[in-house]
Motif scaffolding. Structure first.
Motif, PDB file in Angstrom:
ATOM      1  N   ASP A  61      -4.664  -3.218  -5.272  1.00  0.00           N
ATOM      2  CA  ASP A  61      -3.763  -3.542  -4.335  1.00  0.00           C
ATOM      3  C   ASP A  61      -4.366  -4.859  -3.547  1.00  0.00           C
ATOM      4  O   ASP A  61      -5.706  -5.148  -3.727  1.00  0.00           O
ATOM      5  CB  ASP A  61      -4.071  -2.385  -3.108  1.00  0.00           C
ATOM      6  CG  ASP A  61      -3.054  -2.643  -1.972  1.00  0.00           C
ATOM      7  OD1 ASP A  61      -2.102  -3.479  -1.918  1.00  0.00           O
ATOM      8  OD2 ASP A  61      -3.168  -1.753  -1.130  1.00  0.00           O
ATOM      9  N   THR A  62      -3.653  -5.493  -2.703  1.00  0.00           N
ATOM     10  CA  THR A  62      -4.316  -6.778  -2.259  1.00  0.00           C
ATOM     11  C   THR A  62      -3.788  -6.901  -0.774  1.00  0.00           C
ATOM     12  O   THR A  62      -3.049  -6.296  -0.595  1.00  0.00           O
ATOM     13  CB  THR A  62      -3.703  -8.219  -3.099  1.00  0.00           C
ATOM     14  OG1 THR A  62      -2.401  -8.048  -2.798  1.00  0.00           O
ATOM     15  CG2 THR A  62      -4.020  -8.147  -4.409  1.00  0.00           C
ATOM     16  N   SER A  75       0.703  -1.150   0.169  1.00  0.00           N
ATOM     17  CA  SER A  75       0.067   0.013  -0.055  1.00  0.00           C
ATOM     18  C   SER A  75       0.878   1.218  -0.137  1.00  0.00           C
ATOM     19  O   SER A  75       0.463   2.153  -0.764  1.00  0.00           O
ATOM     20  CB  SER A  75      -0.863  -0.001   1.256  1.00  0.00           C
ATOM     21  OG  SER A  75      -1.746  -1.092   1.052  1.00  0.00           O
ATOM     22  N   THR A  92      -5.495  -0.686   2.561  1.00  0.00           N
ATOM     23  CA  THR A  92      -6.232  -1.567   1.915  1.00  0.00           C
ATOM     24  C   THR A  92      -6.990  -2.659   3.134  1.00  0.00           C
ATOM     25  O   THR A  92      -6.398  -2.987   4.055  1.00  0.00           O
ATOM     26  CB  THR A  92      -5.181  -3.021   1.466  1.00  0.00           C
ATOM     27  OG1 THR A  92      -3.920  -2.527   1.980  1.00  0.00           O
ATOM     28  CG2 THR A  92      -5.429  -3.444   0.120  1.00  0.00           C
TER      29      THR A  92
HETATM   30 MG   LIG Z   1      -1.671  -3.023   2.438  1.00  0.00          MG
END
Ligand SMILES: [Mg+2]
Ligand SMILES: Nc1nc2c(ncn2[C@@H]2O[C@H](COP(=O)(O)OP(=O)(O)O)[C@@H](O)[C@H]2O)c(=O)[nH]1
Ligand SMILES: [Zn+2]
Length: 356
Positions: free
Chosen positions: A252-253, A209, A236
């Protein structure tokens, strides 16, 4: 409001509409999987969407349901900020893992991505074996992998770790990055292009992130309006799709505790290219490099050309792949049986109603 092209729309998806006129359905891209719903970006804006019952019933396996990055066809509800998802368009690429837990399920981490940034942190947790595992999954996905060794500011000698990582990542760009010093951030942009989608994957806390925030900070001020979380910075909670003003989309994960291989038939071969097709060549064309006479791979290990840890890593992932493939055959069989049982029961009920 979004332009579909900015979200990554292209001929591959357009063709699917041409062959099947969508009626009152409009295309949108899944930005985020939430509890029981999805955030979908469409031309009209950001929509909260649920899946149509028909779509859920037809989904024999979990991968048939929408995932982050999917292009879907929706009917917007009156009012305009919610919608129903009726169809998931065929995927150009998909990054999958075995869903966590006991069940044999495929979890699509991100769909329709061009570049996968595999992020690791250069601290005491750094482990090249984990990078190899990710690369097997990424090569399988159809997207291009790039390895980012983040937190380079915490490491005395990032260059030697870049070299070490390159040796276990044949054909993959490896870059040291730092969101603190700004090192390597430009290199990330070089792997992104307008209309393309990149996804960041890696363990929790490695800086995925932060890297995305840094990318956004490099961009114009107008970026701030795009962050919809109200807090100014992007964090996230689940998978999230973000449009980069200069062009391109990133997903993003959340950190993954484990990346169990799902499919890796092709992926393992590419991640371990020097083992899959050794330069010398094994005596048997279908050599599995276990104990066959004339095996060039075993010879390379003996000669110290192929590091033992690298070979052990290959064997471990290869066993895991074989095990998963056998489990999947079994699980598919069971799912198909269930589906037919449901169809028979539905039919019988329909007959009974008609008979009344
Ligand atoms: Mg993150
Ligand atoms: N020293 C250092 N810390 C970083 C760097 N990038 C991220 N961090 C820190 O690492 C922690 C986890 O970052 P985050 O982006 O949330 O990681 P994620 O879980 O992969 O998304 C935060 O405290 C960040 O400030 C870096 O390049 N250097
Ligand atoms: Zn061999």
């Amino acid at each position: 409001m979004f332009r579909l092209e900015d979200l990554g729309w292209g001929p591959f998806f357009q063709q699917q509409l041409n062959s099947e006129p969508p009626g009152d359905l409009v295309p949108g891209r899944v930005a985020e999987e939430m509890k029981g719903a999805y955030r979908v970006y469409a031309e009209s804006g950001s929509l909260t969407a649920t899946t149509a019952g028909r779509l859920r019933h037809a989904a024999v396996t979990r991968d048939a349901l929408p995932a982050a990055g999917d292009w879907v066809l929706v009917t917007p509800n009156p009012g305009g900020d919610s919608a129903v998802i009726h169809k998931v368009l065929a995927r150009r690429t998909k990054l999958s893992r075995k869903a966590a837990g006991e069940r044999t399920d495929e979890q699509v981490l991100a769909a329709n991505v061009d570049t996968v940034f595999v992020v690791a942190a250069l601290n005491q947790d750094f482990n090249p074996r984990r990078v190899e595992r990710y690369l097997a999954a990424v090569w399988e996905s159809g997207a291009r992998p790039v390895v980012l060794l983040n937190k380079a500011d915490l490491c005395n000698d990032p260059d030697s770790l870049v070299l070490e990582t390159e040796s276990v990542a044949p054909g993959v760009p490896v870059r040291a990055t730092s969101t603190v010093s700004g090192a390597g951030l430009k290199a990330i942009r070089e792997h992104m292009a307008p209309g393309e989608t990149a996804v960041f994957v890696g363990s929790s806390g490695v800086g995925k992130s932060s890297l995305i925030n840094a990318l956004l900070d490099v961009e114009a001020q107008s970026v701030r309006d795009i962050r919809a979380d109200g807090k100014g910075r992007h964090t996230t909670t689940s998978r999230q799709l973000i449009v980069i003003p200069a062009g391109g989309v990133v997903i993003d994960t959340p950190g993954l505790r484990e990346l169990g291989l799902w499919d890796a038939d092709v992926g393992l071969g590419r991640a371990f290219a020097e083992i899959d097709s050794p330069v010398g060549g094994c005596a048997f064309r279908d050599c599995r490099h276990v104990a066959e006479p004339g095996c060039a791979v075993l010879q390379a290990v003996d000669d110290g050309v192929l590091p033992e840890e690298r070979f052990a890593s290959y064997r471990k992932l290869e066993r895991e792949r074989g095990f998963m493939a056998r489990r999947q055959d079994k699980a598919l069989e069971i799912a198909e049986k269930k589906r037919w049982r449901r169809i028979h029961m539905d039919n019988r009920q329909r007959m009974r109603l008609r008979g009344r």
